[in-house]
Structure formats: structure tokens, C-alpha cells
Design an enzyme around this catalytic site. Structure first.
Site, PDB file in Angstrom:
ATOM      1  N   ARG A 213       0.842  -1.208   0.000  1.00 38.65           N
ATOM      2  CA  ARG A 213       0.000   0.000   0.000  1.00 38.65           C
ATOM      3  C   ARG A 213       0.876   1.257   0.000  1.00 38.65           C
ATOM      4  O   ARG A 213       0.547   2.260  -0.642  1.00 38.65           O
ATOM      5  CB  ARG A 213      -0.890   0.026   1.251  1.00 38.65           C
ATOM      6  CG  ARG A 213      -1.949  -1.039   1.263  1.00 38.65           C
ATOM      7  CD  ARG A 213      -2.737  -0.959   2.559  1.00 38.65           C
ATOM      8  NE  ARG A 213      -3.647  -2.078   2.670  1.00 38.65           N
ATOM      9  CZ  ARG A 213      -3.757  -2.872   3.726  1.00 38.65           C
ATOM     10  NH1 ARG A 213      -3.024  -2.658   4.808  1.00 38.65           N
ATOM     11  NH2 ARG A 213      -4.597  -3.864   3.729  1.00 38.65           N
ATOM     12  N   PHE A 229     -11.626  -5.329  -5.214  1.00 38.19           N
ATOM     13  CA  PHE A 229     -11.551  -6.232  -4.050  1.00 38.19           C
ATOM     14  C   PHE A 229     -11.015  -5.429  -2.847  1.00 38.19           C
ATOM     15  O   PHE A 229     -10.035  -5.796  -2.205  1.00 38.19           O
ATOM     16  CB  PHE A 229     -10.623  -7.440  -4.302  1.00 38.19           C
ATOM     17  CG  PHE A 229     -10.920  -8.208  -5.557  1.00 38.19           C
ATOM     18  CD1 PHE A 229     -11.911  -9.189  -5.563  1.00 38.19           C
ATOM     19  CD2 PHE A 229     -10.219  -7.965  -6.737  1.00 38.19           C
ATOM     20  CE1 PHE A 229     -12.188  -9.921  -6.723  1.00 38.19           C
ATOM     21  CE2 PHE A 229     -10.494  -8.679  -7.900  1.00 38.19           C
ATOM     22  CZ  PHE A 229     -11.470  -9.664  -7.898  1.00 38.19           C
ATOM     23  N   SER A 252     -17.623  -7.067  -3.647  1.00 37.51           N
ATOM     24  CA  SER A 252     -18.959  -7.681  -3.788  1.00 37.51           C
ATOM     25  C   SER A 252     -19.691  -7.723  -2.453  1.00 37.51           C
ATOM     26  O   SER A 252     -20.880  -8.002  -2.403  1.00 37.51           O
ATOM     27  CB  SER A 252     -18.835  -9.094  -4.374  1.00 37.51           C
ATOM     28  OG  SER A 252     -17.994  -9.859  -3.547  1.00 37.51           O
ATOM     29  N   ALA A 281     -16.546  -8.109  -9.260  1.00 36.58           N
ATOM     30  CA  ALA A 281     -15.385  -7.563  -9.967  1.00 36.58           C
ATOM     31  C   ALA A 281     -15.488  -7.753 -11.473  1.00 36.58           C
ATOM     32  O   ALA A 281     -15.250  -6.818 -12.242  1.00 36.58           O
ATOM     33  CB  ALA A 281     -14.119  -8.240  -9.456  1.00 36.58           C
ATOM     34  N   ASP A 299      -6.707  -7.237  -6.036  1.00 39.36           N
ATOM     35  CA  ASP A 299      -6.239  -8.042  -4.890  1.00 39.36           C
ATOM     36  C   ASP A 299      -7.335  -9.030  -4.489  1.00 39.36           C
ATOM     37  O   ASP A 299      -7.950  -8.901  -3.426  1.00 39.36           O
ATOM     38  CB  ASP A 299      -5.881  -7.110  -3.720  1.00 39.36           C
ATOM     39  CG  ASP A 299      -5.309  -7.880  -2.543  1.00 39.36           C
ATOM     40  OD1 ASP A 299      -4.788  -8.997  -2.742  1.00 39.36           O
ATOM     41  OD2 ASP A 299      -5.383  -7.370  -1.402  1.00 39.36           O
ATOM     42  N   CYS A 339      -2.930 -14.277  -3.503  1.00 39.21           N
ATOM     43  CA  CYS A 339      -2.562 -14.719  -2.154  1.00 39.21           C
ATOM     44  C   CYS A 339      -2.791 -16.220  -1.991  1.00 39.21           C
ATOM     45  O   CYS A 339      -2.818 -16.737  -0.884  1.00 39.21           O
ATOM     46  CB  CYS A 339      -3.339 -13.928  -1.094  1.00 39.21           C
ATOM     47  SG  CYS A 339      -5.113 -14.119  -1.240  1.00 39.21           S
TER      48      CYS A 339
HETATM   49  N1  SAH Z   1      -7.298  -5.563  -0.803  1.00 36.56           N
HETATM   50  C1  SAH Z   1      -7.856  -5.827   0.501  1.00 36.56           C
HETATM   51  C2  SAH Z   1      -8.041  -7.291   0.804  1.00 36.56           C
HETATM   52  C3  SAH Z   1      -8.882  -8.035  -0.204  1.00 36.56           C
HETATM   53  S1  SAH Z   1      -9.635  -9.471   0.441  1.00 36.56           S
HETATM   54  C4  SAH Z   1      -6.999  -5.141   1.567  1.00 36.56           C
HETATM   55  O1  SAH Z   1      -5.962  -4.561   1.260  1.00 36.56           O
HETATM   56  O2  SAH Z   1      -7.380  -5.194   2.731  1.00 36.56           O
HETATM   57  C5  SAH Z   1     -10.635  -9.948  -0.887  1.00 36.56           C
HETATM   58  C6  SAH Z   1     -11.946  -9.181  -1.022  1.00 36.56           C
HETATM   59  O3  SAH Z   1     -12.545  -9.581  -2.241  1.00 36.56           O
HETATM   60  C7  SAH Z   1     -12.985  -9.443   0.057  1.00 36.56           C
HETATM   61  O4  SAH Z   1     -13.347  -8.242   0.682  1.00 36.56           O
HETATM   62  C8  SAH Z   1     -14.193 -10.045  -0.693  1.00 36.56           C
HETATM   63  O5  SAH Z   1     -15.441  -9.583  -0.193  1.00 36.56           O
HETATM   64  C9  SAH Z   1     -13.963  -9.546  -2.087  1.00 36.56           C
HETATM   65  N2  SAH Z   1     -14.533 -10.366  -3.158  1.00 36.56           N
HETATM   66  C10 SAH Z   1     -14.587 -11.711  -3.247  1.00 36.56           C
HETATM   67  N3  SAH Z   1     -15.101 -12.090  -4.437  1.00 36.56           N
HETATM   68  C11 SAH Z   1     -15.388 -10.952  -5.127  1.00 36.56           C
HETATM   69  C12 SAH Z   1     -15.933 -10.670  -6.410  1.00 36.56           C
HETATM   70  N4  SAH Z   1     -16.275 -11.647  -7.252  1.00 36.56           N
HETATM   71  N5  SAH Z   1     -16.041  -9.396  -6.785  1.00 36.56           N
HETATM   72  C13 SAH Z   1     -15.705  -8.378  -5.961  1.00 36.56           C
HETATM   73  N6  SAH Z   1     -15.185  -8.584  -4.733  1.00 36.56           N
HETATM   74  C14 SAH Z   1     -15.028  -9.843  -4.316  1.00 36.56           C
END
Ligand code: SAH
Length: 395
Positions: A213, A229, A252, A281, A299, A339
Site C-alpha cells: 500500500r 476487491f 462484492s 469484480a 487483490d 494470495c
Molecule cells: N485488498 C484488501 C483485501 C482483499 S480481500 C486489503 O488490502 O485489505 C478480498 C476481497 O474480495 C474481500 O473483501 C471479498 O469480499 C472480495 N470479493 C470476493 N469475491 C469478489 C468478487 N467476485 N467481486 C468483488 N469482490 C469480491
């Protein structure tokens, strides 16, 4: 010593001899009667030589080795290991300051404590057991966390309902082992984040993206940022502070978007540069106009939770990245992550490479990113390296 033992097949001592902390069930010749999941067990070579002592498990990993010395796993063991983890963090400059009060204290095998994760957020430690053995030791570990933290930790929240093996039937409940609920605000590099460890994902916050970040902040000035995400909006807050002209956060989960909005509000007030969207997404990327953003963060959650899902996961990374390459403005920068532990650095890079080829864009790698120092990788356990990131310049 009264621990039961497990004897390995001939030739299978080479892995513990190289200090790898996992004993696979296929390596086991025989075990003492009455051994149960979560018991402490001594692992012996076929000639009876002591190899290690650890937690017994049912499944493909039969033992997670806690010590390669023949010793008791008692209060002094936990104190020693947790003190070492704490001192290591202090030794690399991760102490609390008035701008910063969170770090990962224990990263499983990376801190020679397989099956245990502990994150420090202000006066609360959030602890996760990934093995029944760690679950059985939870009270002792919680007390040690308070004792070794030089007064920092007053509350220990246990969050293992979803991390313990499903078949173990431990009936673990999330809740405080010590202390009580407090105002959960974490400070990371001067930014504030409300942490909901009880209802949030993992331990409530993704500490592992801290340094990535910070890098994003450097690239943010004047850019139109899409944080896909976003979860708690970590990357979004750094982009805002870095001087982005616009920041759009997408997740989402409506709960995640609430957290993002409240974190933006507490750091920047009503700043019109930021908007958040609850949307899938892939749908968002499909409908967005080409050139809307010149800095995109991808992410996603782990697409491969285990090896069997690897092929689909790689397809998923390829599809997702191809969409971003297709739409990003020329001269744009893409921060893209995986990850999934089951996906190697090379496999991830190949998936992103295929996506770049599919989109016909000219792509160069500016940075190759990984997890930060409070998520160390035990050199004898390369499986501990899980976070992979690429920062790409897209023409
Ligand atoms: N970038 C964040 C961590 C991401 S964790 C940070 O720095 O803290 C992954 C995230 O993706 C979760 O919040 C989850 O709700 C979201 N997610 C999972 N599937 C998704 C989708 N199909 N579209 C959008 N978001 C999604």
C-alpha cells in the site's frame, strides 16, 4: 517423557532432518495406540532416533513439528517462542508508535509455530488456530501473549471457528479468552482503520499488504485509481493520501463497502474524490469504459484454496487480469496480486503474462512484490511464501 510416539518409514527422516515442519501421513510407519488429533507426539526415525516433537493431526499432514529438540511443550516453550517472535518484530522496527499500532506477531511456520496466527491491533491480540493442537493450547498461549507483550496486549480474541479442520468437531467458538471488547481502531502508517475482528474476514484486516500500500501511495499523485476487491479500503486510503485525483473502491460484499466508506470518512471526511461500489469484480470490469482508470489494484481472495483448484485458479487470474489490461488507460499502472499459497510465483506470472498477450498490450514489470517481514518465511518451509504481486506499466 510421557508423550506418545510415531515412527517414520525408513528413508522418511530426510524431511525432518532438513527441519521441514510437516510430517506427511504417507511417511508414517506406525504410531502408539490411543494417539488423538491435537496430542503432542514425538516423531522417531525407523531406527528410533528422535526427530521432532509436535502436534498430531488427522489428514495428509500427520504432525506439525513444534521443536526439533527433545523437549516438553510446556509454558516455557510457548513463552520462549512468543518472546522470540515479539523480539524479532521489535528488532526490525515494528514496534508501536503514535502512527502505528498493528503487526502480525505470529505467522505459523514462519515463526516456528505451525498452526498458529496472531495479529496485534492496539491492545487486542487476535489469535487463530489452524490445528486442533493449537486449539487445545489456546488458553496458555493467550496468557503468554499478555505476559510477553510488555503491557501492550490486554485482550485476546480467539477466532478459529472457520480455521480449524472442519472434521475435528472442536466446537470452537469465537470470543474473548482474556479481556473484553474495545474500540477497535488500528493505525497503519498514520492512517486509521476500524477493525471488526469478530465479524470481518481473517483477523479483521489484511496487515500483509502494508508495504505494498505504501508503494501504491507513491504512484497515486494525479491518478484515477480503481481499487478492486477493496475489503476495508486499505489501498484506497493510501491512494487518497497520495493525491489521487479520483478513487473508486469495489467489493462484492456490502459489509466491506461499509467498512471502506467509514475508513475513508474517518481519514478524509467527505472527500468527493472517493466513491465505493458493491459489485462483482468481473461485472464491474466488463461494464466500465476503457481508459476510465490509470491505476488499478487487483487483490482478489485466494482463487485456489488447495492444489486441486489450481487449474481453475490460474484461469481466473488470467481472465481477471486480461480484463484490467483491456481497459486500463495507456501509461497506466496495474498492481496485481495472488494470495493463493497453491499458486507459485512463476505460475502467477505466467497467468498474468498470458493475459497481457491476450489483450495485445505492451506490459513491463516495475516491481515484484511479496509479503512483509512480519509474515516471515521459514527457509526450510518454502510453502510459507504465499503473497505474490506484480506492479506493471501498461502502454
Ligand atoms: N485488498 C484488501 C483485501 C482483499 S480481500 C486489503 O488490502 O485489505 C478480498 C476481497 O474480495 C474481500 O473483501 C471479498 O469480499 C472480495 N470479493 C470476493 N469475491 C469478489 C468478487 N467476485 N467481486 C468483488 N469482490 C469480491
Amino acid at each position: 517423557m510421557s508423550y506418545k510416539s510415531m515412527t517414520l518409514k525408513k528413508g522418511k527422516e530426510s524431511s525432518p532432518d532438513r527441519f521441514h515442519p510437516w510430517v506427511f501421513s504417507g511417511a508414517v510407519a506406525r504410531a502408539d495406540k490411543g494417539l488423538e488429533e491435537g496430542d503432542i507426539v514425538r516423531v522417531l526415525a525407523s531406527d528410533g532416533r528422535f526427530l521432532g516433537v509436535g502436534h498430531c493431526q488427522i489428514g495428509s499432514i500427520a504432525v506439525r513439528i513444534l521443536s526439533f529438540e527433545d523437549r516438553l511443550i510446556d509454558r516455557s516453550f510457548w513463552t520462549e517462542r512468543l518472546t522470540a517472535a515479539y523480539q524479532m518484530r521489535l528488532g526490525i522496527g515494528l514496534d508501536y508508535t503514535d502512527r502505528h499500532n498493528c503487526f502480525r506477531l505470529v505467522h505459523g511456520e514462519g515463526d516456528f509455530l505451525p498452526g498458529l496466527v496472531v495479529d496485534f491491533y492496539g491492545s487486542t491480540a487476535v489469535m487463530q488456530a489452524h490445528s486442533v493442537g493449537m486449539h487445545l493450547h489456546r488458553q496458555e498461549i493467550a496468557q503468554c501473549l499478555v505476559d510477553i507483550s510488555e503491557g501492550k496486549i490486554k485482550n485476546v480474541f480467539y477466532k478459529s471457528e472457520t480455521t480449524l479442520p472442519y472434521k475435528a468437531d472442536t466446537e470452537a467458538e469465537n470470543g474473548y479468552l482474556i479481556g473484553e471488547d474495545t474500540d477497535a481502531v488500528a493505525y497503519e502508517n498514520g492512517l486509521q482503520f476500524a477493525i471488526d475482528w469478530a465479524r470481518g474476514q481473517k483477523t479483521g484486516f489484511f496487515i500483509d499488504q502494508r508495504e505494498n500500500r505504501m508503494l501504491l501511495e507513491r504512484y497515486a499523485p494525479g491518478r484515477k485509481v480503481l481499487n478492486m476487491f477493496c475489503y476495508t479500503g486499505g489501498f484506497s486510503c493510501y491512494a487518497m493520501r497520495g493525491g489521487a485525483s479520483l478513487v473508486h473502491s469495489v467489493d462484492s460484499s456490502a459489509k466491506a463497502i461499509d467498512l471502506t466508506n467509514s475508513n475513508i470518512q474517518s481519514n478524509f471526511g467527505d472527500d468527493a474524490r472517493h466513491t465505493a461500489y458493491v459489485e462483482d469484480a468481473f461485472k464491474f470490469l466488463d461494464r466500465m469504459e476503457r481508459g476510465s482508470y490509470d491505476l488499478i489494484v487487483l487483490d482478489p481472495p485466494a482463487f485456489a484454496k488447495h492444489r486441486a483448484a489450481l487449474k481453475n485458479a490460474l484461469q481466473g487470474y488470467k481472465r481477471l487480469n486480461a480484463k484490467a489490461f483491456e481497459k486500463i488507460q495507456p501509461g497506466g499502472i496495474l498492481f496485481t496480486f495472488s494470495c493463493s499459497q497453491a499458486v507459485s510465483k512463476e505460475q502467477f506470472r505466467l497467468a498474468v503474462f498470458s493475459a497481457a498477450v491476450m489483450s495485445g498490450r505492451k506490459v513491463r514489470i516495475l516491481h515484484q512484490l511479496t509479503q512483509p517481514a512480519d509474515h516471515p518465511v521459514n527457509i526450510c518451509h518454502p510453502e510459507g511464501e504465499y503473497l505474490k504481486g506484480l506492479v506493471l506499466y501498461v502502454e
